[in-house]
Design an enzyme around this catalytic site. Structure first.
Site, PDB file in Angstrom:
ATOM      1  N   GLU A   1       0.788  -1.243   0.000  1.00 58.44           N
ATOM      2  CA  GLU A   1       0.000   0.000   0.000  1.00 58.44           C
ATOM      3  C   GLU A   1       0.822   1.296   0.000  1.00 58.44           C
ATOM      4  O   GLU A   1       0.545   2.203   0.779  1.00 58.44           O
ATOM      5  CB  GLU A   1      -0.970  -0.015   1.185  1.00 58.44           C
ATOM      6  CG  GLU A   1      -1.874  -1.234   1.184  1.00 58.44           C
ATOM      7  CD  GLU A   1      -2.739  -1.369   2.434  1.00 58.44           C
ATOM      8  OE1 GLU A   1      -2.702  -0.471   3.288  1.00 58.44           O
ATOM      9  OE2 GLU A   1      -3.441  -2.381   2.556  1.00 58.44           O
TER      10      GLU A   1
ATOM     11  N   GLU B   1      -6.115 -10.840  -0.911  1.00 64.01           N
ATOM     12  CA  GLU B   1      -6.942 -10.579   0.284  1.00 64.01           C
ATOM     13  C   GLU B   1      -8.428 -10.580  -0.090  1.00 64.01           C
ATOM     14  O   GLU B   1      -9.176  -9.670   0.270  1.00 64.01           O
ATOM     15  CB  GLU B   1      -6.554  -9.234   0.914  1.00 64.01           C
ATOM     16  CG  GLU B   1      -5.068  -9.112   1.207  1.00 64.01           C
ATOM     17  CD  GLU B   1      -4.668  -7.844   1.965  1.00 64.01           C
ATOM     18  OE1 GLU B   1      -5.549  -7.160   2.510  1.00 64.01           O
ATOM     19  OE2 GLU B   1      -3.470  -7.549   1.999  1.00 64.01           O
TER      20      GLU B   1
HETATM   21  O1  G3I Z   1      -3.561  -6.958  19.055  1.00 68.09           O
HETATM   22  C1  G3I Z   1      -4.448  -5.995  19.630  1.00 68.09           C
HETATM   23  C2  G3I Z   1      -5.008  -6.505  20.898  1.00 68.09           C
HETATM   24  O2  G3I Z   1      -3.956  -6.661  21.822  1.00 68.09           O
HETATM   25  C3  G3I Z   1      -6.073  -5.527  21.410  1.00 68.09           C
HETATM   26  O3  G3I Z   1      -6.688  -6.048  22.539  1.00 68.09           O
HETATM   27  C4  G3I Z   1      -7.126  -5.268  20.343  1.00 68.09           C
HETATM   28  C5  G3I Z   1      -8.158  -4.244  20.773  1.00 68.09           C
HETATM   29  O4  G3I Z   1      -8.741  -3.589  19.648  1.00 68.09           O
HETATM   30  O5  G3I Z   1      -6.490  -4.807  19.205  1.00 68.09           O
HETATM   31  C6  G3I Z   1      -5.585  -5.746  18.672  1.00 68.09           C
HETATM   32  O6  G3I Z   1      -5.029  -5.281  17.484  1.00 68.09           O
HETATM   33  C7  G3I Z   1      -5.894  -5.281  16.366  1.00 68.09           C
HETATM   34  C8  G3I Z   1      -5.327  -6.246  15.331  1.00 68.09           C
HETATM   35  O7  G3I Z   1      -6.057  -6.141  14.134  1.00 68.09           O
HETATM   36  C9  G3I Z   1      -5.337  -7.702  15.795  1.00 68.09           C
HETATM   37  O8  G3I Z   1      -6.638  -8.126  16.045  1.00 68.09           O
HETATM   38  C10 G3I Z   1      -5.930  -3.874  15.817  1.00 68.09           C
HETATM   39  O9  G3I Z   1      -6.626  -3.014  16.738  1.00 68.09           O
HETATM   40  C11 G3I Z   1      -6.636  -3.846  14.490  1.00 68.09           C
HETATM   41  O10 G3I Z   1      -6.509  -2.543  13.918  1.00 68.09           O
HETATM   42  C12 G3I Z   1      -5.995  -4.857  13.559  1.00 68.09           C
HETATM   43  O11 G3I Z   1      -6.700  -4.819  12.328  1.00 68.09           O
HETATM   44  C13 G3I Z   1      -6.057  -5.450  11.243  1.00 68.09           C
HETATM   45  C14 G3I Z   1      -5.730  -4.423  10.165  1.00 68.09           C
HETATM   46  O12 G3I Z   1      -5.174  -5.071   9.044  1.00 68.09           O
HETATM   47  C15 G3I Z   1      -4.752  -3.378  10.685  1.00 68.09           C
HETATM   48  O13 G3I Z   1      -4.727  -2.315   9.869  1.00 68.09           O
HETATM   49  C16 G3I Z   1      -7.010  -6.498  10.675  1.00 68.09           C
HETATM   50  O14 G3I Z   1      -7.207  -7.526  11.630  1.00 68.09           O
HETATM   51  C17 G3I Z   1      -6.423  -7.086   9.393  1.00 68.09           C
HETATM   52  O15 G3I Z   1      -7.365  -7.924   8.768  1.00 68.09           O
HETATM   53  C18 G3I Z   1      -6.082  -5.954   8.428  1.00 68.09           C
HETATM   54  O16 G3I Z   1      -5.506  -6.510   7.270  1.00 68.09           O
HETATM   55  C19 G3I Z   1      -5.189  -5.579   6.232  1.00 68.09           C
HETATM   56  C20 G3I Z   1      -3.972  -6.133   5.491  1.00 68.09           C
HETATM   57  O17 G3I Z   1      -2.940  -6.381   6.391  1.00 68.09           O
HETATM   58  C21 G3I Z   1      -3.524  -5.159   4.401  1.00 68.09           C
HETATM   59  N1  G3I Z   1      -4.607  -4.846   3.510  1.00 68.09           N
HETATM   60  C22 G3I Z   1      -5.842  -4.384   4.126  1.00 68.09           C
HETATM   61  C23 G3I Z   1      -6.299  -5.397   5.186  1.00 68.09           C
HETATM   62  C24 G3I Z   1      -7.633  -4.973   5.771  1.00 68.09           C
HETATM   63  O18 G3I Z   1      -7.525  -3.737   6.430  1.00 68.09           O
END
Ligand code: G3I
Length: 319
Positions: free
Chosen positions: A118, A224
């Site tokens: 990205e 994805e």
């Molecule tokens: O790990 C913490 C945890 O400790 C905490 O309790 C919790 C509370 O909200 O947050 C957890 O982290 C989260 C993490 O996912 C793991 O679950 C983050 O807040 C959350 O923002 C994160 O989201 C991920 C996102 O990327 C981050 O930008 C999504 O799961 C994941 O599916 C998403 O994947 C991305 C690809 O990598 C790149 N392309 C887009 C795609 C979708 O956004």
């Protein structure tokens, strides 16, 4: 055919579903720089190792995701001990150390990487004005590929992005890839994320993207894939930005529209099967999807909340 997973997916019914339907896995989060390299001299390998071990044990391929991304990066990457922004040299050294450590650890076990994720802007700019770009300019992109290639010359290296069917963004990505290739940067493929929805992309948009990127001699992977049941790009985020998940009903209309979209997508995939070397779904079933975190329950995958195949699944496999 691959799927993005979390370590907790390796138990019980989820594990069975992974093994019966997929031959490749990707870490949804645990191989990103923030989770794996939270402190400069400390790596947290446990979760990523679990993914690679599960794959080895069950003879699955692994796509590494992602070596360099502006999101989910740890704060230490950009600042010195006084909290001041580091120089380009220091940033690139840190990036090299990160990429080299990850790729070396999983050499021979991870066959492909999303090296840079990205980096192109959705708006007027060419490059996303990220902290990486602010400090290192566009060089961080070529350098990341060089570092990965040096650590594992056999790994297949991808540039990965979303909204790759929107003409303006597609054009910018194409131009960047062309210039990287002209400079001899070791880049072998383009990852088209495929966070789609019931109303986008169209068949024409999708075919055009495949043709344009293939014309560069790059292999294509859809990295994805999901089809949001709400209209709009990137899953149709609610305007109030609420993180609270509201249960929403998977209506018969949604089911039908989603089925037709999946059918079209896979028709196109089959048409271009010579150019496409992999398709990875972003999450396993409607029980959990990253899209749920955008305010309302979504149903974007081929398996339902009970992990059973949906009608769209049958539409995809019967042709
Ligand atoms: O790990 C913490 C945890 O400790 C905490 O309790 C919790 C509370 O909200 O947050 C957890 O982290 C989260 C993490 O996912 C793991 O679950 C983050 O807040 C959350 O923002 C994160 O989201 C991920 C996102 O990327 C981050 O930008 C999504 O799961 C994941 O599916 C998403 O994947 C991305 C690809 O990598 C790149 N392309 C887009 C795609 C979708 O956004």
């Amino acid at each position: 055919m691959g799927v993005a997973v979390r370590p907790q997916d390796f138990k019980g019914e989820e594990a069975k579903l992974i093994l019966s339907q997929f031959n490749s896995i990707t870490a949804e989060n645990v191989m990103k720089m923030g989770p794996i390299h939270p402190i400069e001299n400390k790596f947290y390998w446990k979760d990523a190792d679990e993914i690679v071990d599960f794959a080895q044990k069950n003879k699955l391929k692994v796509r590494g995701h992602a070596l360099c991304w502006h999101a989910q990066t740890p704060r230490w990457l950009y600042v010195d001990q006084e909290g001041k922004t580091v120089s380009k040299d220091v940033l690139l050294k840190r990036l090299e150390n990160h990429i080299d450590s990850v790729v070396t650890r999983y050499k021979g076990k991870i066959y492909a990487y999303d090296v840079v994720n990205e980096a192109i802007d959705d708006g007027q700019n060419t490059y996303r004005k990220s902290k990486l770009y602010e400090i290192a300019g566009e060089d961080f992109i070529a350098k990341s590929f060089e570092y990965a290639h040096k650590a594992d010359p056999k790994a297949v290296l991808f540039y990965n992005d979303y909204n790759t069917e929107i003409p303006a963004k597609r054009e910018k990505i194409y131009t960047m890839l062309k210039s990287l290739l002209a400079k001899g940067v070791p880049i072998h493929g383009v990852g088209l994320q495929a966070h789609w929805s019931i109303n986008s992309p169209t068949r024409e948009e999708l075919e055009k993207s495949i043709e344009m990127f293939s014309s560069l001699g790059l292999q294509i992977q859809f990295t994805e894939l999901d089809v949001s049941v709400y209209a709009g790009r990137q899953g149709g985020q609610l305007s109030n930005g609420s993180r609270k998940i509201e249960e929403a009903v998977f209506t018969p209309e949604m089911e039908q529209q989603q089925l037709e979209k999946y059918q079209m997508i896979f028709e196109v995939f089959r048409k271009y099967k010579k150019n496409i070397t992999g398709v990875t779904f972003w999450n396993l079933s409607d029980k959990y999807s990253w899209l749920d975190g955008r305010g309302r329950k979504n149903y974007p995958l081929l398996f339902d909340k009970e992990l059973k195949p949906k009608k769209a699944y049958n539409a995809v496999i019967n042709f």
